[in-house]
Design a protein around this motif. Structure first.
Motif, PDB file in Angstrom:
ATOM      1  N   ASP A 110       0.768  -1.097   0.097  1.00 19.96           N
ATOM      2  CA  ASP A 110      -0.005  -0.029  -0.091  1.00 19.96           C
ATOM      3  C   ASP A 110       1.088   1.205  -0.225  1.00 19.96           C
ATOM      4  O   ASP A 110       0.683   2.220  -0.346  1.00 19.96           O
ATOM      5  CB  ASP A 110      -0.938  -0.177   1.373  1.00 19.96           C
ATOM      6  N   GLY A 113       2.117   2.039  -3.620  1.00 22.28           N
ATOM      7  CA  GLY A 113       1.567   1.710  -4.593  1.00 22.28           C
ATOM      8  C   GLY A 113       0.716   0.956  -5.046  1.00 22.28           C
ATOM      9  O   GLY A 113       0.363   1.521  -6.645  1.00 22.28           O
ATOM     10  N   ARG A 116      -2.580   0.744  -5.198  1.00 21.18           N
ATOM     11  CA  ARG A 116      -3.729   2.054  -5.602  1.00 21.18           C
ATOM     12  C   ARG A 116      -3.617   2.055  -7.068  1.00 21.18           C
ATOM     13  O   ARG A 116      -4.970   1.863  -7.349  1.00 21.18           O
ATOM     14  CB  ARG A 116      -2.530   3.168  -4.941  1.00 21.18           C
ATOM     15  N   SER A 159       1.191  -1.328 -12.059  1.00 22.11           N
ATOM     16  CA  SER A 159       2.206   0.212 -10.623  1.00 22.11           C
ATOM     17  C   SER A 159       3.194  -1.037 -10.816  1.00 22.11           C
ATOM     18  O   SER A 159       4.267  -0.566 -10.165  1.00 22.11           O
ATOM     19  CB  SER A 159       1.069   0.175  -9.913  1.00 22.11           C
ATOM     20  N   LEU A 163       6.831   0.440 -11.384  1.00 17.05           N
ATOM     21  CA  LEU A 163       7.890   0.703  -9.632  1.00 17.05           C
ATOM     22  C   LEU A 163       9.174  -0.207  -9.707  1.00 17.05           C
ATOM     23  O   LEU A 163       9.998   1.191  -9.882  1.00 17.05           O
ATOM     24  CB  LEU A 163       7.016   0.183  -8.335  1.00 17.05           C
ATOM     25  N   GLY A 181       7.565   4.835  -4.861  1.00 21.17           N
ATOM     26  CA  GLY A 181       6.353   4.130  -4.840  1.00 21.17           C
ATOM     27  C   GLY A 181       5.464   5.493  -4.289  1.00 21.17           C
ATOM     28  O   GLY A 181       4.450   5.488  -4.438  1.00 21.17           O
ATOM     29  N   ALA A 184       3.920   7.359  -6.990  1.00 22.85           N
ATOM     30  CA  ALA A 184       3.510   6.761  -7.454  1.00 22.85           C
ATOM     31  C   ALA A 184       1.895   6.050  -7.308  1.00 22.85           C
ATOM     32  O   ALA A 184       0.647   6.612  -7.985  1.00 22.85           O
ATOM     33  CB  ALA A 184       4.324   5.657  -8.066  1.00 22.85           C
ATOM     34  N   GLY A 185       1.714   6.080  -6.223  1.00 25.27           N
ATOM     35  CA  GLY A 185       0.670   5.970  -5.256  1.00 25.27           C
ATOM     36  C   GLY A 185      -0.018   7.137  -5.424  1.00 25.27           C
ATOM     37  O   GLY A 185      -1.210   6.799  -5.492  1.00 25.27           O
ATOM     38  N   ALA A 186       0.250   8.060  -4.717  1.00 25.77           N
ATOM     39  CA  ALA A 186      -0.354   8.899  -5.077  1.00 25.77           C
ATOM     40  C   ALA A 186      -0.447   9.657  -6.378  1.00 25.77           C
ATOM     41  O   ALA A 186      -1.839  10.707  -6.546  1.00 25.77           O
ATOM     42  CB  ALA A 186       0.789  10.283  -4.151  1.00 25.77           C
ATOM     43  N   LEU A 188      -1.177   7.712  -8.624  1.00 25.04           N
ATOM     44  CA  LEU A 188      -2.717   6.724  -8.631  1.00 25.04           C
ATOM     45  C   LEU A 188      -3.856   7.197  -7.813  1.00 25.04           C
ATOM     46  O   LEU A 188      -5.087   6.832  -8.700  1.00 25.04           O
ATOM     47  CB  LEU A 188      -2.603   5.474  -8.807  1.00 25.04           C
ATOM     48  N   THR A 189      -3.348   7.720  -6.504  1.00 23.33           N
ATOM     49  CA  THR A 189      -4.838   7.931  -5.842  1.00 23.33           C
ATOM     50  C   THR A 189      -5.732   9.033  -6.644  1.00 23.33           C
ATOM     51  O   THR A 189      -6.657   9.197  -7.215  1.00 23.33           O
ATOM     52  CB  THR A 189      -4.222   8.011  -5.067  1.00 23.33           C
TER      53      THR A 189
END
Length: 361
Positions: A110, A113, A116, A159, A163, A181, A184-186, A188-189
């Motif tokens: 998590d 990402g 996500r 993802s 990454l 990560g 990238a997670g931000a 994708l969110t």
């Protein structure tokens, strides 16, 4: 180097050519976790709109002497509890694998990402249309036929591949992996939130409940995919333990001892992504389970890295306990992800504060 006396060596479990070290504290912690999990599962089966008691729930599950209780337990409550157990175990194992190969307690699916990406793909399927309704027809029908599980799996793998490409620079640096990560997670969110803005209100309501991580209404069709992925990935994960132990010594030392570092890292990340994507497709992104559980298991077992089996047991116990809390304490309909986030978020703050204290010394 002088060999250790036989009495001081940790016993090993041998399965054919494979030898796995077994420590008494880790075994005791795992057994205690299994006992606690059985208690939580029994309580989860006995609790609901109609409380039937622990003894009646156990008899309905094992004996089935009461047809009404047997129908209630086996057809309605058992699938939801089974999904909770399997998803928690998958997330716990996924987090343990990721944190071990990256040698960083922040490197969970998590945080990196991966979940996500799986969530973004699943939300695309849930809303079932392209942004603003453009190309709704064929595209919408195709997306709905894809299904939630394959979409989440594909999103998690995509993802993870992104990454890996962004974090790779003559090797995989754990610190760079975490930073890439998080970024990238931000991103994708943000894309997921944009899709929710342009989607219809009905689809947004369904997607929002799923994005919190919910166990409500889960059936046997949600159980089978997670069980299959867990059964396929778990044995190879055990075979990776010896190499993961060596990686804890550092990249150069691992290469010097004959570990094919890039291959082991890729296989470990692939296993973690498959587990996380399967769990996300069944229950949504249960935040902080994959992050917090391996660290809890590590401190309970007292090892040098997050234990795989103990992390699975702790993950299953946490998710089932979250479902039980939602049934007993919280108002009806509250997703289990609210409880897991409430447990994991303070853990993240504690780890960051602990890291800051170490750096200031």
């Amino acid at each position: 180097m002088k060999a250790l006396p036989r009495s001081s060596r940790a016993p090993a479990l041998r399965v054919g050519p494979v030898s796995l070290p077994v420590r008494a504290r880790a075994v005791a912690t795992t057994v205690a976790g299994v006992v606690l999990l059985v208690v939580f599962v029994t309580g989860d089966l006995a609790t609901g709109e109609v409380d039937i008691g622990l003894g009646a729930a156990f008899r309905a599950l094992v004996v089935g002497d009461n047809p009404t209780h047997a129908l209630l337990i086996r057809e309605f409550r058992l699938p939801q509890t089974a999904v909770a157990v399997l998803s928690g175990a998958a997330l716990g194992l996924s987090g343990a694998l990721t944190q071990t190969f990256a040698r960083n307690p922040l490197a969970s699916p998590d945080i990196l990402g991966v979940t996500r990406g799986a969530s973004l793909a699943a939300v695309v399927v849930i809303v079932g249309a392209t942004p603003g309704g453009y190309g709704a027809g064929l595209v919408e029908g195709a997306l709905q036929r894809v299904g939630l599980m394959p979409a989440a799996l594909a999103g998690g793998l995509a993802s993870a591949a992104l990454l890996w490409l962004l974090a790779w620079r003559h090797g995989l640096d754990p610190r760079r992996l975490v930073l890439v990560g998080i970024a990238a997670g931000a991103a994708l969110t943000a894309i997921t939130q944009w899709l929710l803005v342009v989607a219809s209100i009905e689809d947004v309501a369904s997607a929002q409940v799923w994005l919190f991580g919910t166990l409500n209404g889960r059936g046997w069709d949600h159980v089978v995919p997670v069980a299959v992925v867990l059964a396929v990935v778990f044995p190879p994960a055990l075979l990776l333990i010896r190499h993961l132990n060596t990686i804890q010594l550092g990249d150069d030392a691992a290469r010097g001892l004959g570990v094919r570092l890039q291959r082991i890292q890729l296989l470990t990340l692939l296993a973690a992504v498959l587990l996380a994507a399967a769990a996300v497709s069944a229950v949504g992104p249960l935040d902080f389970v994959a992050f917090a559980v391996p660290q809890i298991a590590l401190r309970l077992t007292g090892g040098s890295r997050p234990p795989l089996v103990a992390s699975m047991v702790c993950g299953a116990s946490l998710v089932v306990a979250a479902d039980l809390v939602c049934r007993i304490v919280l108002p009806p309909g509250v997703p289990a992800g609210v409880v897991t986030a409430g447990v994991g978020a303070p853990g993240l703050i504690w780890l960051l504060a602990r890291a800051n204290r170490r750096n200031s010394v």
